[in-house]
Design an enzyme around this catalytic site. Structure first.
Site, PDB file in Angstrom:
ATOM      1  N   ARG A 241      42.489  41.231  38.425  1.00 32.82           N
ATOM      2  CA  ARG A 241      43.443  40.704  39.592  1.00 32.82           C
ATOM      3  C   ARG A 241      44.926  41.258  39.315  1.00 32.82           C
ATOM      4  NH1 ARG A 241      39.092  37.172  40.020  1.00 32.82           N
ATOM      5  NH2 ARG A 241      38.127  36.917  42.027  1.00 32.82           N
ATOM      6  N   LYS A 268      41.964  33.174  39.214  1.00 37.11           N
ATOM      7  CA  LYS A 268      41.899  32.853  40.445  1.00 37.11           C
ATOM      8  C   LYS A 268      40.962  31.738  40.818  1.00 37.11           C
ATOM      9  CE  LYS A 268      41.791  34.529  45.566  1.00 37.11           C
ATOM     10  NZ  LYS A 268      41.400  35.413  46.371  1.00 37.11           N
ATOM     11  N   HIS A 337      44.852  45.206  44.957  1.00 39.28           N
ATOM     12  CA  HIS A 337      43.710  44.506  45.119  1.00 39.28           C
ATOM     13  C   HIS A 337      42.455  45.412  45.513  1.00 39.28           C
ATOM     14  CE1 HIS A 337      41.609  40.562  45.055  1.00 39.28           C
ATOM     15  NE2 HIS A 337      40.800  41.085  45.795  1.00 39.28           N
ATOM     16  N   ARG A 340      39.865  46.892  42.922  1.00 41.62           N
ATOM     17  CA  ARG A 340      38.447  46.242  42.298  1.00 41.62           C
ATOM     18  C   ARG A 340      37.554  46.666  43.455  1.00 41.62           C
ATOM     19  NH1 ARG A 340      38.949  41.495  40.055  1.00 41.62           N
ATOM     20  NH2 ARG A 340      37.602  40.252  41.454  1.00 41.62           N
ATOM     21  N   HIS A 363      33.680  37.442  40.092  1.00 39.09           N
ATOM     22  CA  HIS A 363      33.462  36.897  41.409  1.00 39.09           C
ATOM     23  C   HIS A 363      32.850  35.348  40.888  1.00 39.09           C
ATOM     24  CE1 HIS A 363      33.687  40.452  44.122  1.00 39.09           C
ATOM     25  NE2 HIS A 363      34.743  39.916  43.848  1.00 39.09           N
ATOM     26  N   TYR A 373      24.150  30.880  33.604  1.00 37.15           N
ATOM     27  CA  TYR A 373      23.146  31.940  32.854  1.00 37.15           C
ATOM     28  C   TYR A 373      24.194  33.313  32.720  1.00 37.15           C
ATOM     29  CZ  TYR A 373      19.542  35.480  32.166  1.00 37.15           C
ATOM     30  OH  TYR A 373      18.985  36.473  31.864  1.00 37.15           O
TER      31      TYR A 373
END
Length: 399
Positions: A241, A268, A337, A340, A363, A373
């Protein structure tokens, strides 16, 4: 004998307080300091009481007599005027504490610990600008859907559909707090979803495969500060980001481990989540490391990898890259952005593990078990993926 305005005006102070009767239990009290106030004496259920009716000259004789007459009416109806005065004051206090603005302040105080300082300020400013002037002083339980709709439509008619949507959501949260605390019966913002225009979702502009060569050529030819070009290149090779990139510090880079560790405070996340979140680990390709080594010669003695030219102790503004895109001729065609999305699309098309891609994009995983995990998974796979991506980007350079 009834008092006259002249007699009241000429009443002089004495060593002790004294009263001048006007009749029917109304008195003017004069203090040694020269103050004058109206008093009404009465008895209720056999007990003496005294009601202050205001100070002279703010309250003139005629107004004092009207207030005394109102008190006598209450007595005739079996109501203690002193108790009624206290009840009226309490009702006024509760009413002022139950206005939309007052409860909005409570809601803001309750929620702001999860927001950044800047976001908290934006939220309150939006309410102060668009909502409070119209219904801020209204008791929250008196606000009806149509009244709130009229307020929101002012914002909608100005073309600020996103702002209108956020304001409705914030108002709904405020009403829900009022319901939970017993000061409101319903949420008039809830049924307004279908009454307001829905803003068009505008996705970030992302480059496709065919546009990468043109973009890289424009970046190479751009007349700009070398540090800005390197920042754009590093964004392409790491697809982090832009806020994380602009805030990056040299202490976060481990050249030997080929790893960039982004601390939670730069990610973020909500302010609450930042306190317990793990750092985001970004494997660095050989190309990314080469860019960083070149940057060392420029800013290696600074705290930030991309220091601000005007204030070297501060990081470069993310706005720098947006302006650079405009100079390259990609205004409206690409967004920083969007790098990404470009990387994610191509890597998915090439058959890389979608979970590894999502982990690399940082994310937020909504499933807590899966998130725990995934935190430690895919590192070696991501290293290979990031090197492949850098090789691919470099191969797109022409000229």
């Amino acid at each position: 004998m009834a008092l006259t305005d002249v007699a009241v005006k000429q009443a002089k102070p004495q060593d002790k307080p004294y009263q001048l009767p006007d009749g029917e239990s109304l008195y003017l009290e004069v203090t040694p300091a020269g103050g004058k106030r109206w008093l009404f004496r009465y008895r209720f259920n056999g007990k003496a009481g005294k009601l202050a009716l205001g100070k002279y000259p703010t309250v003139r004789i005629a107004e004092a007599r009207d207030k005394a007459a109102a008190a006598r009416k209450l007595l005739a109806d079996g109501i203690n005027p002193g108790a009624q005065r206290k009840a009226d004051k309490l009702a006024a206090k509760l009413s002022s504490e139950s206005t939309f603005a007052a409860i909005a302040g409570e809601w803001h105080d309750k929620e702001k610990h999860e927001w950044s300082e800047q976001h908290a300020e934006r939220v309150m400013t939006s309410l102060e600008l668009h909502i409070f002037p119209y219904i801020g002083a209204t008791p929250i339980n008196d606000i009806k859907p149509l009244e709130l709709l009229e307020v929101l439509r002012r914002v909608e008619k100005a073309g600020n559909l996103d702002t209108c949507k956020r304001l409705r959501q914030r108002c709904s949260s405020i009403f829900r707090l009022a319901i939970l605390t017993g000061r409101c019966d319903s949420d008039p913002a809830a049924p307004l979803v279908d009454a307001l225009k829905t803003p068009q979702v505008e996705h970030r502009k992302a480059l496709n495969r065919d546009e990468l060569p043109e973009f890289l050529h424009a970046l190479k030819e751009m007349d700009s500060n070398r540090q800005t070009k390197l920042m754009m290149e590093l964004m392409l090779h790491t697809f982090t980001r832009v806020g994380e990139m602009s805030m990056a510090r040299w202490e976060e880079i481990d050249f030997d481990a080929k790893l960039w560790t982004i601390p939670p405070e730069h990610r973020k996340l909500t302010e609450k989540s930042k306190k317990s979140a793990a750092p985001h680990l970004v494997p660095l390709s050989d190309h990314a490391l080469a860019i960083l080594r070149e940057l060392q010669a420029i800013s290696g003695g600074r705290e930030h990898i991309f220091p601000n030219r005007n204030s070297p102790n501060r990081p470069m503004s993310p706005e720098t890259l947006r302006r650079a895109l405009h100079r390259m001729g990609f205004k409206g065609k690409a967004d920083v952005h969007g790098f990404r999305s470009t990387a994610s699309t191509i890597l998915n098309e090439e058959g890389f593990n979608p979970d590894a891609i999502e982990r690399q994009l940082a994310h937020v995983e909504r499933n807590r078990v899966r998130a725990a995990y995934n935190r430690a998974e895919y590192m070696e796979e991501r290293r290979r993926m990031m090197q492949w991506w850098s090789n691919y980007v470099s191969q797109q350079q022409v000229g």
